[in-house]
Design a protein around this motif. Sequence first.
Motif, mmCIF file in Angstrom:
data_model
loop_
_atom_site.group_PDB
_atom_site.id
_atom_site.type_symbol
_atom_site.label_atom_id
_atom_site.label_comp_id
_atom_site.label_asym_id
_atom_site.label_seq_id
_atom_site.Cartn_x
_atom_site.Cartn_y
_atom_site.Cartn_z
ATOM 1 N N GLU A 75 1.062 4.180 -9.169
ATOM 2 C CA GLU A 75 0.212 3.393 -8.273
ATOM 3 C C GLU A 75 0.062 4.064 -6.907
ATOM 4 N N GLU A 76 1.090 4.859 -6.522
ATOM 5 C CA GLU A 76 0.986 5.560 -5.241
ATOM 6 C C GLU A 76 -0.026 6.706 -5.343
ATOM 7 N N ARG A 77 -0.060 7.323 -6.512
ATOM 8 C CA ARG A 77 -1.058 8.378 -6.730
ATOM 9 C C ARG A 77 -2.464 7.777 -6.680
ATOM 10 N N ALA A 78 -2.585 6.573 -7.276
ATOM 11 C CA ALA A 78 -3.882 5.898 -7.269
ATOM 12 C C ALA A 78 -4.297 5.595 -5.837
ATOM 13 N N ALA A 79 -3.336 5.082 -5.058
ATOM 14 C CA ALA A 79 -3.634 4.741 -3.668
ATOM 15 C C ALA A 79 -3.957 5.989 -2.850
ATOM 16 N N ALA A 80 -3.371 7.106 -3.254
ATOM 17 C CA ALA A 80 -3.657 8.362 -2.558
ATOM 18 C C ALA A 80 -5.054 8.885 -2.887
ATOM 19 N N GLY A 81 -5.699 8.261 -3.881
ATOM 20 C CA GLY A 81 -7.074 8.626 -4.166
ATOM 21 C C GLY A 81 -7.307 9.314 -5.493
ATOM 22 N N ASN A 106 -7.752 -4.437 -4.176
ATOM 23 C CA ASN A 106 -6.971 -4.923 -3.046
ATOM 24 C C ASN A 106 -5.580 -4.324 -2.999
ATOM 25 N N ALA A 107 -5.010 -4.029 -4.167
ATOM 26 C CA ALA A 107 -3.689 -3.385 -4.180
ATOM 27 C C ALA A 107 -3.782 -2.031 -3.483
ATOM 28 N N GLN A 108 -4.831 -1.291 -3.776
ATOM 29 C CA GLN A 108 -4.987 0.029 -3.166
ATOM 30 C C GLN A 108 -5.259 -0.083 -1.668
ATOM 31 N N ARG A 109 -6.109 -1.035 -1.326
ATOM 32 C CA ARG A 109 -6.405 -1.211 0.098
ATOM 33 C C ARG A 109 -5.147 -1.564 0.866
ATOM 34 N N LYS A 110 -4.372 -2.458 0.291
ATOM 35 C CA LYS A 110 -3.145 -2.895 0.943
ATOM 36 C C LYS A 110 -2.193 -1.712 1.082
ATOM 37 N N ALA A 111 -2.088 -0.919 0.018
ATOM 38 C CA ALA A 111 -1.174 0.231 0.049
ATOM 39 C C ALA A 111 -1.584 1.215 1.143
ATOM 40 N N ARG A 112 -2.871 1.277 1.392
ATOM 41 C CA ARG A 112 -3.355 2.206 2.418
ATOM 42 C C ARG A 112 -3.411 1.556 3.793
ATOM 43 N N GLY A 113 -2.941 0.318 3.874
ATOM 44 C CA GLY A 113 -2.938 -0.389 5.149
ATOM 45 C C GLY A 113 -4.320 -0.834 5.564
ATOM 46 N N GLU A 114 -5.205 -0.998 4.589
ATOM 47 C CA GLU A 114 -6.555 -1.454 4.931
ATOM 48 C C GLU A 114 -6.656 -2.954 4.688
ATOM 49 N N GLU A 115 -7.670 -3.504 5.246
ATOM 50 C CA GLU A 115 -8.018 -4.915 5.085
ATOM 51 C C GLU A 115 -8.383 -5.166 3.610
ATOM 52 N N GLU A 116 -7.948 -6.301 3.052
ATOM 53 C CA GLU A 116 -8.370 -6.607 1.690
ATOM 54 C C GLU A 116 -9.835 -7.013 1.676
ATOM 55 N N MET A 117 -10.470 -6.796 0.553
ATOM 56 C CA MET A 117 -11.887 -7.110 0.449
ATOM 57 C C MET A 117 -12.044 -8.615 0.246
ATOM 58 N N CYS C 458 -2.753 -0.312 -15.548
ATOM 59 C CA CYS C 458 -2.809 -1.097 -14.308
ATOM 60 C C CYS C 458 -2.294 -0.276 -13.126
ATOM 61 N N ARG C 459 -1.213 0.455 -13.364
ATOM 62 C CA ARG C 459 -0.618 1.223 -12.260
ATOM 63 C C ARG C 459 -1.535 2.373 -11.852
ATOM 64 N N GLN C 460 -2.204 2.989 -12.815
ATOM 65 C CA GLN C 460 -3.134 4.057 -12.468
ATOM 66 C C GLN C 460 -4.241 3.520 -11.577
ATOM 67 N N ARG C 461 -4.520 2.232 -11.710
ATOM 68 C CA ARG C 461 -5.554 1.637 -10.876
ATOM 69 C C ARG C 461 -4.982 1.128 -9.562
ATOM 70 N N GLY C 462 -3.670 1.350 -9.346
ATOM 71 C CA GLY C 462 -3.113 1.079 -8.026
ATOM 72 C C GLY C 462 -2.164 -0.089 -7.910
ATOM 73 N N MET C 463 -1.886 -0.824 -9.017
ATOM 74 C CA MET C 463 -0.972 -1.970 -8.893
ATOM 75 C C MET C 463 0.459 -1.507 -9.065
ATOM 76 N N ASP C 464 1.384 -2.154 -8.338
ATOM 77 C CA ASP C 464 2.777 -1.781 -8.564
ATOM 78 C C ASP C 464 3.274 -2.464 -9.833
ATOM 79 N N GLU C 465 4.495 -2.091 -10.236
ATOM 80 C CA GLU C 465 4.950 -2.503 -11.554
ATOM 81 C C GLU C 465 5.032 -4.022 -11.715
ATOM 82 N N GLU C 466 5.568 -4.696 -10.692
ATOM 83 C CA GLU C 466 5.699 -6.151 -10.811
ATOM 84 C C GLU C 466 4.346 -6.833 -10.887
#
Lengths: 251, 427, 505
Positions: A75-81, A106-117, C458-466
């Motif tokens: 998920e961190e790789r996803a958030a990194a783009g 929204n998970a990605q936005r949050k991880a990047r410290g952005e406002e949720e949509m 799901c994680r590839q799309r950015g969600m954490d495991e929980e």
Amino acid sequence: MLEIKNLQVSLAEEDKEILKGVNLTVEAGKVHAIMGPNGSGKSTLSYVLSGKDGYEVTGGSASLDGEDLLELEPEERAAAGLFLAFQYPVEIPGVGNMTFLRTAVNAQRKARGEEEMSAAEFLKVVRERAKTLKIDADMLKRPVNVGFSGGEKKRNEILQMAMLEPKMCILDETDSGLDVDAMKLVSEGVNALRDEGRGFLVITHYQRLLDHIKPDVVHIMANGRIVKTGGPELALEVEQNGYADILAEVA
Amino acid sequence: MGIAETRISQLQDRVVGLSVPASAWNAENRTAAVERLQSMGLPAPRDEYWRFTDPKSLNAIEAPKAALFDPKETDVFDTVDRLEIVFVDGVFDAVASDDLSGSNMTIERLSDAEGHDSHWAADCYGALEAIGQTPVQRPFAALNTAYATDGVLIRVTGKVEKPVNITYRHANDTSDAILHHVIKLEEGAELTLLENGPAAARFNKSCEVFVADRAAFHHVRTQGRDHERRAVTYIFADLGTESVFKSFTLTANGALTRNECVLRLNGDDATAHVAGASVGDGDFHHDDTVFITHDAVGCESRQVFKKVLRNGATGVFQGKILVKPDAQKTDGYQISQSLLLDADSQFLAKPELEIYADDVACSHGSTSGAIDEEALFYLCSRGVPKDQATDLLTLAFLAEAVDEIESDTLSDLIVEKLEGWLERHRP
Amino acid sequence: MTLDQVEVKEGVDQETVDAVREVSTYKYGWETEIEMEYAPKGVNPDIVCLISEKNDEPEWMTEWRLSAFERWTQMDEPKWAMVNYPKIDFQDQYYYARPKSMAEKPKSLDDVDPKLLATYEKLGIPLKEQMILAGIEGAEDAPAEGRKVAVDAVFDSVSVGTTFQDELKKAGVIFCSISEAIREHPELVKKYLGSVVPVSDNFYATLNSAVFSDGSFVYIPPGVRCPMELSTYFRINAENTGQFERTLIIADKGSYVSYLEGCTAPQRDTAQLHAAVVEIIIEEDAEVKYSTVQNWFPGDENGNGGIYNFVTKRADCRGARSKVMWTQVETGSAVTWKYPSCILRGDESQGEFYSIAIANNHQQADTGTKMIHLGKDTKSRIVSKGISAGVAQNTYRGLVTMHPRAKNSRNYTQCDSLLIGDKCGAHTVPYIEVKNNSSRVEHEATTSKVDDDQLFYCRQRGMDEEEAVALVVNGFCKDVLQALPMEFAMEAQQLVAISLEGSVG
């Protein structure tokens, strides 16, 4: 942007080396294609970059804009783009497509410290982007990929890509299971996302997808290595002569 | 008197006429079984494990009378090239049996072997039955180990080409037989065991099968047809790494049949298939009770049980898959189905899953219903007479169980028997 | 359906995800410090009489309780469920406790213990209903926002108030505490109490019959569609207190009611006992929906404390074409022993059972249903979703029986188990008894683990495991969540996520 240096990967459960030192750099704004026969390690490369379990990196590195990808959770790789359009998108029963998309965005936005949509904004954007991919309201409502045709699944992958606006897109055999019309639709979706700041790595077995998504650079992968790199003409060469000639030439 | 006392006092009466055969190497096994039995007593009708089947006729001191029945047809496996062993009312028939010898195996009678000073079966006899007493008690299995009068001991060291066939004939209408077999397949060995015949008025048979690593055991049996006999049978088997165990049973009537199968998959990547097709018309109570324990990684088990019931017949299925904590990658499948051909018949089932490992794919399905009227109409509209159409659909229903038999030759013989039975039992 | 309509549902799902992020402990684990009035510990005929007396009950009711107690002393605790817990000392429990401030009904807001009001607020009971529950005069006329839900709140042993009584009365609906019903509507209580769950039904039901202190009573007259959803909040607050509530619902011919039940309890390190009985009578053409979100304190992650929940719930579809639907989300309790059942007596009657049971940490759940088909052309449907995590054990236990007279009946059962982690267990124990051939019974069950590929996707799309697990599990439960009324569906989705916290990684 994406920089892969001497990447070596084995299967975690058995002692089998799949990638034997891959070197590859994808610059922002460029489309790179990787072609190669079955079993050459193309899909493995996409899984390792996105962080799937079951692979062991035994050497080398991979980074995105200087950030070490291999150290990060998926998920961190996803958030990194980093975005992977799967060859076989998984079905998730009971989870609405919209719910899934919005949770991811929204998970990605949050991880990047952005406002949720906001809900309204999200809805507007989804509707707009779904329309260009000919994804109707019904498809958005149905559970993720459940009962989708091959073409619908791939269009759905591109919709996710459009919504998540990644920096680096990896398309793993996106053309497999598509008829001509669906391929055109998917390609148009991808082409619409091409811009200065975004890199693409298109993994494919056949040249035909590259008629629609014109690559800047073409790599031939075989036996866990990139054995030849060239311009778009290299893909045509594969189309005409198959892989055998090229492999014989570099052997 | 409390239930516990009743069980014990009933047991004392039940075993009055039975005696433990003397044996140097087997005495300890026999005595241990007597003790197990004494601690359990006989089953009571309200026991959870006897919820659907009344143990009364099995508990009775005397075997209920079962009329002799001459089907006027050859035995089901007559055309199969085989090693033939015959028991009549539980008594070995030396004349009708072949020489007890074969390549890649030793085969002998239990009663003969018990006369020897020592025997390879000393570690085997009663061993799996004893383990199989938990978590569920099986008093008749302990009774069998303690009091069996005979049986065969087979030790297989390689591939045995010719199947061993045990035929159980019935000649005395009040016979009460107890037989106990031990089959030991050494690493890589292969054996096909066939069994057929009604055996006795009351029959208690136990078969302990040790399947070592990479060994394969195939078992096909029929339990005699249109018979009044009461039978309780046990198969206990332990499976080693990459071993194969496949058992199929055809039951065509019989006043009471309780077939228990207790399997433990102890070696990785073992395969166990248990299947049964039973057809009952009238006074028929058939009970398949299966307990499969997965205790190793990557094992596969399948249970396929089909029952066709009419005229007040009762079909019972109790099947359990237990997956122990470290038995990851388990694939467990279980299906029990019944086709009720008229309003009086009943199907009672308790398909259970008990799972303590997470990386598993286990499923069970159970259905009960009447014949598909639409399919029946379709066949009739194409000119097939209704009786025949019903037979066709019934056979199709049973096919999934019969298909579990690996040998086409054997499954063809079973289908032939089924066709004959259905034809004779049209309403 | 347009996208705008879709959006409403999507918003609900989002809350699940938010809940995962924000909530990290048992949300309802506070204790309200209110002065309580207790009966002495233990149970005996004197206590039974005391409870009866406190509720101002007529003699026939006292007798009924005493005969139940007499039977109970001769019964043994059932042992067949797959649950293990230390022996309960039934004499070491308080069987009656009530807030002192309730000894007399409050006349104005000032009389209400502010802590009680705070309790309602934490329970999420809407403000207006808080006022009504507190017994504030004129509260009924205050404008209510959104959809109306009448609430009966049971605090430890006693009902502390019921809202919207007047409005319900206009429709002819009786919704009150059972103690009030015993006093005000003895003819109804006499006729129906114990008629579905007989006094001697089982150990816990019999104990309940002897010592139930309060609960809810509902009567919907013929042809009436209850104008609002009825709801009961149960809360165990006092320490060492057993809660034994009794619910009786009667849906007369052609009526309809939807009933919601929510349960919470404070965190404590000693286990507490709860043994409720719910009886539902459904006459010709009537329909009852009964939804439960059970979130009693499950014990801490080491298995200390929690509620022992032994519940007997049964619906009797007496009339032709009557219908009942049980929906339950069981996320709480250390031990759950619960089998909401349907007796399908009337021809063409229908029973449905939708269940989500989540067991995490040291929780043990043994739950399921009984569908007893007696009438012709009866139908039943069972959808059970069990989720096990931590070192929990989760068992589905069910019975489907088709009696010889129940011609042309149908049952469909789908029973799925999901395992999260390799230390927990998931078990399925269905009993199927088919005694006629025109009926059709289908049972399917599966057990599997959370799909790694789904989680990776799901994680590839950015969600954490929980977040990914919560999403996938909510998807797994969708069929049941959809059966819940809207208000409960939201709460249930959050609970699914909260209950599974700490189960991954």
